[in-house]
Design an enzyme around this catalytic site. Structure first.
Site, mmCIF file in Angstrom:
data_model
loop_
_atom_site.group_PDB
_atom_site.id
_atom_site.type_symbol
_atom_site.label_atom_id
_atom_site.label_comp_id
_atom_site.label_asym_id
_atom_site.label_seq_id
_atom_site.Cartn_x
_atom_site.Cartn_y
_atom_site.Cartn_z
ATOM 1 N N ASP A 1 -4.969 -3.455 -7.068
ATOM 2 C CA ASP A 1 -4.412 -4.119 -5.896
ATOM 3 C C ASP A 1 -5.034 -5.509 -5.751
ATOM 4 O O ASP A 1 -6.135 -5.768 -6.247
ATOM 5 C CB ASP A 1 -4.713 -3.266 -4.661
ATOM 6 C CG ASP A 1 -3.968 -3.745 -3.427
ATOM 7 O OD1 ASP A 1 -2.997 -4.510 -3.569
ATOM 8 O OD2 ASP A 1 -4.367 -3.346 -2.305
ATOM 9 N N GLU A 2 -4.336 -6.414 -5.071
ATOM 10 C CA GLU A 2 -4.814 -7.784 -4.831
ATOM 11 C C GLU A 2 -5.236 -8.444 -6.151
ATOM 12 O O GLU A 2 -6.279 -9.092 -6.243
ATOM 13 C CB GLU A 2 -5.994 -7.777 -3.842
ATOM 14 C CG GLU A 2 -5.680 -7.162 -2.493
ATOM 15 C CD GLU A 2 -4.807 -8.034 -1.600
ATOM 16 O OE1 GLU A 2 -4.336 -9.090 -2.069
ATOM 17 O OE2 GLU A 2 -4.587 -7.660 -0.444
ATOM 18 N N GLN B 1 -0.977 -15.705 -1.697
ATOM 19 C CA GLN B 1 -2.094 -15.297 -0.839
ATOM 20 C C GLN B 1 -3.437 -15.393 -1.565
ATOM 21 O O GLN B 1 -4.411 -14.778 -1.136
ATOM 22 C CB GLN B 1 -1.868 -13.874 -0.338
ATOM 23 C CG GLN B 1 -0.623 -13.722 0.524
ATOM 24 C CD GLN B 1 -0.499 -12.336 1.123
ATOM 25 O OE1 GLN B 1 -1.197 -11.962 2.056
ATOM 26 N NE2 GLN B 1 0.411 -11.549 0.562
ATOM 27 N N THR C 1 0.835 -1.205 0.000
ATOM 28 C CA THR C 1 0.000 0.000 0.000
ATOM 29 C C THR C 1 0.864 1.247 0.000
ATOM 30 O O THR C 1 0.569 2.227 -0.704
ATOM 31 C CB THR C 1 -0.942 -0.003 1.215
ATOM 32 O OG1 THR C 1 -1.726 -1.197 1.211
ATOM 33 C CG2 THR C 1 -1.875 1.199 1.175
ATOM 34 N N ARG D 1 -0.118 -13.520 9.473
ATOM 35 C CA ARG D 1 -0.915 -12.524 10.201
ATOM 36 C C ARG D 1 -0.202 -12.115 11.485
ATOM 37 O O ARG D 1 -0.534 -11.087 12.081
ATOM 38 C CB ARG D 1 -2.298 -13.073 10.580
ATOM 39 C CG ARG D 1 -3.232 -13.483 9.453
ATOM 40 C CD ARG D 1 -3.336 -12.453 8.370
ATOM 41 N NE ARG D 1 -2.392 -12.731 7.307
ATOM 42 C CZ ARG D 1 -2.025 -11.837 6.377
ATOM 43 N NH1 ARG D 1 -2.518 -10.614 6.404
ATOM 44 N NH2 ARG D 1 -1.163 -12.159 5.425
#
Length: 659
Positions: free
Chosen positions: A239-240, A270, A33, A601
């Site tokens: 993004d992603e 991911q 980001t 995480r």
């Protein structure tokens, strides 16, 4: 401002790239980001108008974080004269049409982008500008009604809706599906799908899938509209990207046009949403589809300890369907990972509670602790243990916008804006009770004489008209407050019970959320609030709940995009994690990616646990530890009090013949 300050070499390389396609392979916690925000700031510094930049992501939370970072970087004093003048306008000019916004790029989720374009070009699409957005409950209501008309219990509404959603989300039309429908089930789906679309049209509504499919149909079918949008946005950032579907991929490819200034950021390691139509191939084929692409790998992790990163690398490198990369960290080595084998799920839960209590005593805030599991059913025994121990916790998953009282207020607002919304009218006509029953409601919808109930219906319609007037004349939060009072909901929950107080607090919180749209001209503020409610993702709402404090209990899927100081991953057994479904293994690589997401995480403390036996469908069954545990080097593991590490490791050696 020097936009390269604080960036590592790979991040700088991505930021400095301007023209042509760019693929950023961004590992977990690698500062993607930040890289996107600094790249946008650099584009503007190079003289590219901010309004010609489109950035798209998947959650409102991610979009808002990106907006905040960009706002911070594009402060008026740091921009050239022209851009500075535009930035001065950003807090004064708010409009539905993003190309008029001036000082900032348009940052949106895929679905909110679809909403904006469908409202802007509603005439070309053939929908009213003020269309409503059906949520899943609305869709299930419609499908349930059609199944009842067919007088069959052979399939559930969820099964039929799931089939319709998969086909629509994959870009297939009803006509295409009907043409190849051969089985009884497929023919039933085709029939219900047709009636479902008729119900949507009758209520001037679109469902979640329509927001993307109709947008793609718009840009594919109108050369004029496509040309306009390609000239509006010269630079596109996604993004992603590993989570994009075929529809999202086609939409972004079309918008990039001949300029091909497409920057995509993603990580195949991911990708855990292929069951939601995410296509790995979109990222794998990017270099082939966009020739002369520049590829940058962000491999430095800023989140986790070296120990956690070493374990994550060892797990994910077993996958073959990926773009190779190796995360590294310059953080401290950190604590060893605790791996614990418990007698059963109750002992496992108590292990988690004991370790969590120790962490809290050591200064870790409860909201910085998460317990992750593969299936929602695993939360029950954990809740019992936390309740017994008196530790604060929250099972994240009860979504704010799904609460009954909140949905009631939203339905009042939607009914005021869209009188054709039968589902909303049916929901609220008895909230609070006003003596209007089902028969009267059916007469209302069919235009029949209402007889003795006409006065009650007239009073209800007057209430809706008053709320509509408020929506069209006052700011969003004031309109919500008026709706809560005028509808009678405030009086209904004005009792003295704790439950009533909580419900009233929730609807008042809706007015607080509406305050973010105060600067929008009526009725746009309420329109945007309703869009937010309809498009809120699971991750967005989980973050809202987490802020209220307590240890977080959630599935690994729900934890995507979040991070915690301490993470427990429980139920690491064959058949549970990795999961088995219908006696057949799910995609083993996706299960491994899911475990990788769980590991990454954690910032500082990581606990991995399994049980030697677990209750399943009322019977106790022996289990085997997850094969994933065998990938982690023993030097990264710590002893747990109840099961020595060498004993645990010996058990794993027996199961998997580790050499």
């Amino acid at each position: 401002m020097n936009y390269l300050e604080g960036l590592n070499a790979a991040q700088k390389e991505a930021v400095l790239h301007i023209n042509g396609p760019l693929l950023i392979v961004a590992g977990a916690g690698a500062g993607k980001t930040k890289t996107i925000a600094h790249r946008i700031a650099h584009l503007v510094e190079e003289g590219i108008p901010a309004s010609s930049i489109l950035a798209v992501t998947f959650t409102n939370k991610a979009a808002e974080e990106m907006r905040q970072r960009i706002r911070s970087l594009l402060s008026a004093g740091d921009l050239p004269a022209e851009a500075s003048a535009q930035a001065g306008m950003r807090d004064r000019v708010r409009t539905l049409l993003p190309h008029r916004a001036g000082g900032l790029p348009f940052v949106a989720t895929f679905h909110s982008l679809g909403v904006r374009l469908l409202r802007e070009f509603h005439e070309e699409v053939g929908v009213p500008r003020g269309f409503s957005i059906w949520d899943r409950d609305d869709s299930l209501r419609s499908v349930k009604a059609e199944l009842k008309r067919l007088d069959t219990e052979e399939w559930t509404p969820r099964q039929i809706l799931g089939a319709i959603s998969r086909e629509k989300g994959g870009g297939k039309s009803l006509a295409e599906y009907r043409e190849h429908a051969s089985t009884r089930r497929e023919q039933a789906v085709a029939l219900i799908w047709e009636r479902y679309e008729q119900a949507l049209a009758a209520e001037d509504s679109l469902d979640f899938d329509d927001l993307l499919v109709r947008t793609l149909t718009l840009v594919r079918g109108s050369a004029r509209t496509l040309s306009l949008l390609q000239n509006r946005w010269h630079y596109i950032i996604v993004d992603e990207y590993q989570d994009t579907s075929n529809v999202q991929y086609e939409l972004m490819k079309l918008l990039s046009g001949e300029r091909r200034n497409m920057c995509v950021v993603g990580d195949l390691d991911q990708c855990i949403y292929t069951w939601r139509q995410a296509e790995l191939e979109n990222l794998l084929s990017f270099e082939r589809v966009f020739p002369n692409v520049k590829v940058v790998r962000l491999e430095q992790n800023y989140r986790s300890t070296r120990t956690i990163i070493a374990a994550a690398n060892a797990v994910i490198e077993k996958n073959t369907n990926r773009i190779p990369k190796t995360l590294f960290s310059e953080n401290e080595t950190g604590d060893p990972i605790t791996m614990h084998g418990a007698l059963d799920e109750r002992h496992e839960a108590w292990f988690v509670v004991e370790q969590a209590a120790t962490l809290i005593d050591g200064g870790v805030p409860p909201n910085e602790i998460a317990v992750l599991y593969r299936e929602n059913s695993q939360s029950r025994v954990l809740e019992e243990a936390f309740l017994h121990a008196g530790l604060p916790y929250r099972v994240l998953g009860t979504r704010f916008f799904e609460r009954k009282e909140v949905k009631d207020v939203l339905s009042y607002l939607r009914a005021a804006l869209n009188p054709k919304g039968k589902g909303d009218l049916a929901r609220i006509i008895g909230v609070p009770p006003r003596g209007i029953g089902r028969v009267t409601l059916e007469k209302m919808f069919s235009g029949q004489s209402l007889g003795a109930a006409s006065a009650k219906v007239a009073a209800f319609e007057a209430t809706i008209a008053a709320i509509r007037h408020a929506i069209n004349t006052v700011n969003a939060s004031e309109a919500v407050r008026f709706c809560i009072e005028a509808s009678g909901i405030q009086k209904m929950y004005g009792g003295k019970t704790e439950e009533d107080a909580e419900r009233l607090g929730n609807v008042r919180e809706l007015a607080n959320l509406a305050a973010k749209y105060e600067s929008d001209e009526p009725p746009m503020g309420i329109e945007r609030l309703l869009e937010e409610a309809a498009l809120q993702s699971e991750q967005d709402e989980l973050d809202m709940e987490r802020d209220k404090g307590g240890i977080s209990l959630m599935t690994v899927h729900a934890a995507k995009g979040l991070e915690f100081d301490a993470v427990f991953v429980v139920g690491l057994e064959q058949g549970l994690f990795p999961s088995l479904h219908n006696d057949e293994a799910r995609d083993p690589e996706e299960e491994r990616r899911l475990f990788y997401v769980a590991l990454t995480r954690a910032r500082k403390h990581l606990f991995l646990s399994y049980a030697y036996e677990r209750s399943k469908y009322g019977t106790r069954e022996g289990t085997m530890p997850s094969e994933f545990l065998s990938d982690i080097d023993t030097r990264l593991l710590a002893d747990s009090e109840s099961t020595p590490a060498r004993q645990k490791r010996g058990l794993l050696d027996d199961f998997y013949e580790i050499r």
